[in-house]
Write an enzyme that holds these catalytic residues in place. Structure first.
Site, PDB file in Angstrom:
ATOM      1  CG  ASN A 144       5.579  32.457  82.570  1.00 23.58           C
ATOM      2  OD1 ASN A 144       5.963  32.266  81.423  1.00 23.58           O
ATOM      3  ND2 ASN A 144       5.780  33.588  83.220  1.00 23.58           N
ATOM      4  CE  LYS A 167       9.407  33.039  86.388  1.00 22.95           C
ATOM      5  NZ  LYS A 167       9.132  34.389  85.944  1.00 22.95           N
ATOM      6  CG  HIS A 213       5.081  44.025  80.212  1.00 18.61           C
ATOM      7  ND1 HIS A 213       5.966  45.085  80.181  1.00 18.61           N
ATOM      8  CD2 HIS A 213       5.798  42.944  80.576  1.00 18.61           C
ATOM      9  CE1 HIS A 213       7.175  44.655  80.498  1.00 18.61           C
ATOM     10  NE2 HIS A 213       7.095  43.353  80.745  1.00 18.61           N
ATOM     11  CG  HIS A 243       5.048  46.005  83.778  1.00 15.34           C
ATOM     12  ND1 HIS A 243       4.235  45.036  84.317  1.00 15.34           N
ATOM     13  CD2 HIS A 243       6.281  45.453  83.722  1.00 15.34           C
ATOM     14  CE1 HIS A 243       4.934  43.948  84.576  1.00 15.34           C
ATOM     15  NE2 HIS A 243       6.200  44.176  84.218  1.00 15.34           N
ATOM     16  NE  ARG A 256      14.022  42.884  77.132  1.00 20.59           N
ATOM     17  CZ  ARG A 256      12.789  42.616  77.537  1.00 20.59           C
ATOM     18  NH1 ARG A 256      11.760  43.230  77.007  1.00 20.59           N
ATOM     19  NH2 ARG A 256      12.589  41.730  78.493  1.00 20.59           N
ATOM     20  CG  ASP A 310      19.190  44.331  91.230  1.00 17.28           C
ATOM     21  OD1 ASP A 310      18.418  45.266  91.554  1.00 17.28           O
ATOM     22  OD2 ASP A 310      19.188  43.226  91.786  1.00 17.28           O
ATOM     23  CB  VAL A 363      11.480  49.414  89.208  1.00 16.24           C
ATOM     24  CG1 VAL A 363      11.998  50.815  89.509  1.00 16.24           C
ATOM     25  CG2 VAL A 363      12.626  48.476  88.840  1.00 16.24           C
ATOM     26  N   GLY A 364       8.439  49.677  89.947  1.00 18.12           N
ATOM     27  CA  GLY A 364       7.266  50.540  90.140  1.00 18.12           C
ATOM     28  C   GLY A 364       6.636  50.384  91.516  1.00 18.12           C
ATOM     29  CG  ASN A 383       9.181  46.727  95.750  1.00 14.77           C
ATOM     30  OD1 ASN A 383       8.585  46.690  96.827  1.00 14.77           O
ATOM     31  ND2 ASN A 383       9.087  45.780  94.843  1.00 14.77           N
TER      32      ASN A 383
HETATM   33  P1  AMP Z   1      10.011  42.239  88.061  1.00 18.29           P
HETATM   34  O1  AMP Z   1      10.390  41.992  86.623  1.00 18.29           O
HETATM   35  O2  AMP Z   1       8.674  42.882  88.202  1.00 18.29           O
HETATM   36  O3  AMP Z   1      10.209  41.052  88.947  1.00 18.29           O
HETATM   37  O4  AMP Z   1      11.057  43.346  88.600  1.00 18.29           O
HETATM   38  C1  AMP Z   1      12.410  43.081  88.742  1.00 18.29           C
HETATM   39  C2  AMP Z   1      13.152  44.390  88.939  1.00 18.29           C
HETATM   40  O5  AMP Z   1      12.679  45.045  90.117  1.00 18.29           O
HETATM   41  C3  AMP Z   1      14.659  44.200  89.121  1.00 18.29           C
HETATM   42  O6  AMP Z   1      15.342  45.056  88.226  1.00 18.29           O
HETATM   43  C4  AMP Z   1      14.911  44.658  90.544  1.00 18.29           C
HETATM   44  O7  AMP Z   1      16.140  45.298  90.635  1.00 18.29           O
HETATM   45  C5  AMP Z   1      13.776  45.646  90.771  1.00 18.29           C
HETATM   46  N1  AMP Z   1      13.512  45.847  92.195  1.00 18.29           N
HETATM   47  C6  AMP Z   1      13.029  44.964  93.085  1.00 18.29           C
HETATM   48  N2  AMP Z   1      12.955  45.527  94.330  1.00 18.29           N
HETATM   49  C7  AMP Z   1      13.418  46.800  94.208  1.00 18.29           C
HETATM   50  C8  AMP Z   1      13.614  47.898  95.108  1.00 18.29           C
HETATM   51  N3  AMP Z   1      13.323  47.781  96.403  1.00 18.29           N
HETATM   52  N4  AMP Z   1      14.096  49.052  94.602  1.00 18.29           N
HETATM   53  C9  AMP Z   1      14.405  49.155  93.309  1.00 18.29           C
HETATM   54  N5  AMP Z   1      14.251  48.183  92.417  1.00 18.29           N
HETATM   55  C10 AMP Z   1      13.765  47.012  92.840  1.00 18.29           C
END
Ligand code: AMP
Length: 395
Positions: free
Chosen positions: A7, A14, A174, A202, A235, A277, A329-330, A332
């Site tokens: 990637n 990556k 995505h 997503h 965004r 975040d 986020v989805g 976690n």
């Molecule tokens: P990704 O692009 O899939 O790696 O997701 C990154 C996003 O997931 C970031 O904005 C993180 O703040 C969010 N994230 C990761 N863990 C958590 C969590 N436990 N609760 C809320 N958001 C999370």
């Protein structure tokens, strides 16, 4: 097969070496700050459970691929094929393809549609070709899954000539993730994917929703670029298109300055003023009236926009078997999932299941009585790329 997944981003690379027979990750790493001035490029990787972090000489992506190739050779690892994430497959690619000179020509052509993403993807492909000439390569496109979207969903209501002249239409992104969780969820729920209607959400750094009809993408929230649709970390998602024109005139801004505001300074960060975040934003939201007011507003805007799209996609599809949450986020954030779906008569969330389904766990988080199932399904774009590469190279 051992598949090297690449990637290649604007200043990072990556990589993962995946054994597709066991789905084990043999090697996983990141060459970061490629070509940076003032700070050293770094390579951080994990091999057989050992983590290594080193400063490296990587003035460009070719150097970075050379570094990865050296780790592979030094450790006697075998690479049977290379799978590349390519962001834009334009109007041409409906699925992943084995890379040949014609494919390279098209990826080059679509650089104009994704000027930040396709050029580094292409450099990654050309560097692998030079350094590992005998290893076959496959391109896996972010846009490919969305090529089934019907024309009435991918056209914009602007003069038709811009579609003909410049290819301005919805492409969607995505796609590898939406496709992966669609197939995984169908398998998980034991339903035929060709009959499955899902709304896949997503929710990561980038955020997009897809209406999946009979296993195929029917509509998606990202558009001509990944800026359209939901509110994201930095965004803006959907806004009145005259707003940038108005601000540009008022503040005498250039196109690139406005572009930066919409892509890097908006969204959750722009509204909250504290962070992009979601963990920090959620913390503030949970403090109630004691918390940061604008973080709370950003969280409410973010969740409500997702809810609005789910509603629209429900009506577009007519029947929905499951709403699927994935990505950072989805996967976690039980709070986000709950807030997005609270007080909807078709959906009943099981709070206990919702709270315990985190950190890479798949699960149904709705009650058995819920008219629509709600599923959490971890995405794995690298594995999806590796499996596609293996499938194409085994033919
Ligand atoms: P990704 O692009 O899939 O790696 O997701 C990154 C996003 O997931 C970031 O904005 C993180 O703040 C969010 N994230 C990761 N863990 C958590 C969590 N436990 N609760 C809320 N958001 C999370």
């Amino acid at each position: 097969m051992n598949i090297l997944v690449i990637n290649s981003g604007s200043s990072s690379l990556k990589y993962q070496l995946i054994d597709t027979s066991t789905e084990n990750v043999i090697l996983k790493g990141l060459v970061d700050k490629i070509g940076s001035v003032g700070t050293n490029p770094t390579n951080t990787y994990t091999l057989n459970g050992n983590k290594v972090s080193e400063n490296v000489l990587a003035k460009d992506h070719k150097d970075a691929i050379g570094i990865v190739s050296k780790i592979i050779i030094d450790n006697n690892l075998k690479v049977d094929g290379i799978g590349h994430r390519v962001v834009h497959g334009g109007y041409k690619f409906f699925e992943s393809v084995v890379i040949d000179s014609e494919v390279i020509r098209y990826i080059e052509e679509f650089c104009k549609l994704a000027p930040l993403h396709n050029p580094p993807n292409l450099i990654g492909i050309l560097s692998c070709k030079e350094i590992m000439p005998d290893v076959p390569q496959v391109a896996v496109f972010d846009t490919a899954f969305h090529q089934t979207i019907p024309q009435y969903n991918y056209m914009y209501a602007i003069p038709f000539r811009y579609y003909e002249k410049y290819g301005i239409r919805k492409y969607g992104f995505h796609g590898t993730s939406h496709r992966y969780v669609t197939y995984k969820t169908a398998e998980f729920l034991n339903i035929d994917v060709n009959k499955a209607n899902f709304i896949t959400c997503h929710l990561g750094n980038g955020v997009s929703l897809t209406a999946v009809k009979e296993g195929k993408s029917y509509d998606t929230s990202m558009g001509f670029t990944p800026l359209e649709g939901l509110i994201m970390g930095t965004r803006c998602g959907d806004i009145d298109p005259s707003i940038p024109l108005y601000i540009m005139e008022k503040e005498n801004l250039s196109i690139s300055e406005m572009d930066k505001i919409l892509n890097r300074e908006s969204g959750i960060l722009g509204v909250s003023g504290i962070s992009n975040d979601m963990r920090l934003i959620e913390e503030e939201y949970l403090k109630g009236s004691e918390g940061n007011e604008r973080a709370r507003l950003a969280f409410e805007m973010y969740c409500n926009r997702i809810r609005k799209y789910i509603g629209a996609y429900y009506f577009e599809l007519g029947k929905v078997d499951a709403i699927v949450f994935t990505a950072g986020v989805g996967e976690n954030s039980p709070i986000t999932r709950k807030k997005v779906l609270e007080n909807i008569e078709l959906v009943e969330i099981d709070d206990e299941k919702n709270n315990e389904t985190v950190r890479g766990k798949a699960g149904i988080i709705s009650k058995p009585s819920s008219r629509i199932k709600v599923v959490v399904m971890p995405t794995n774009e690298e594995l999806a790329i590796a499996l596609d590469t293996e499938r194409l190279l085994s033919k």
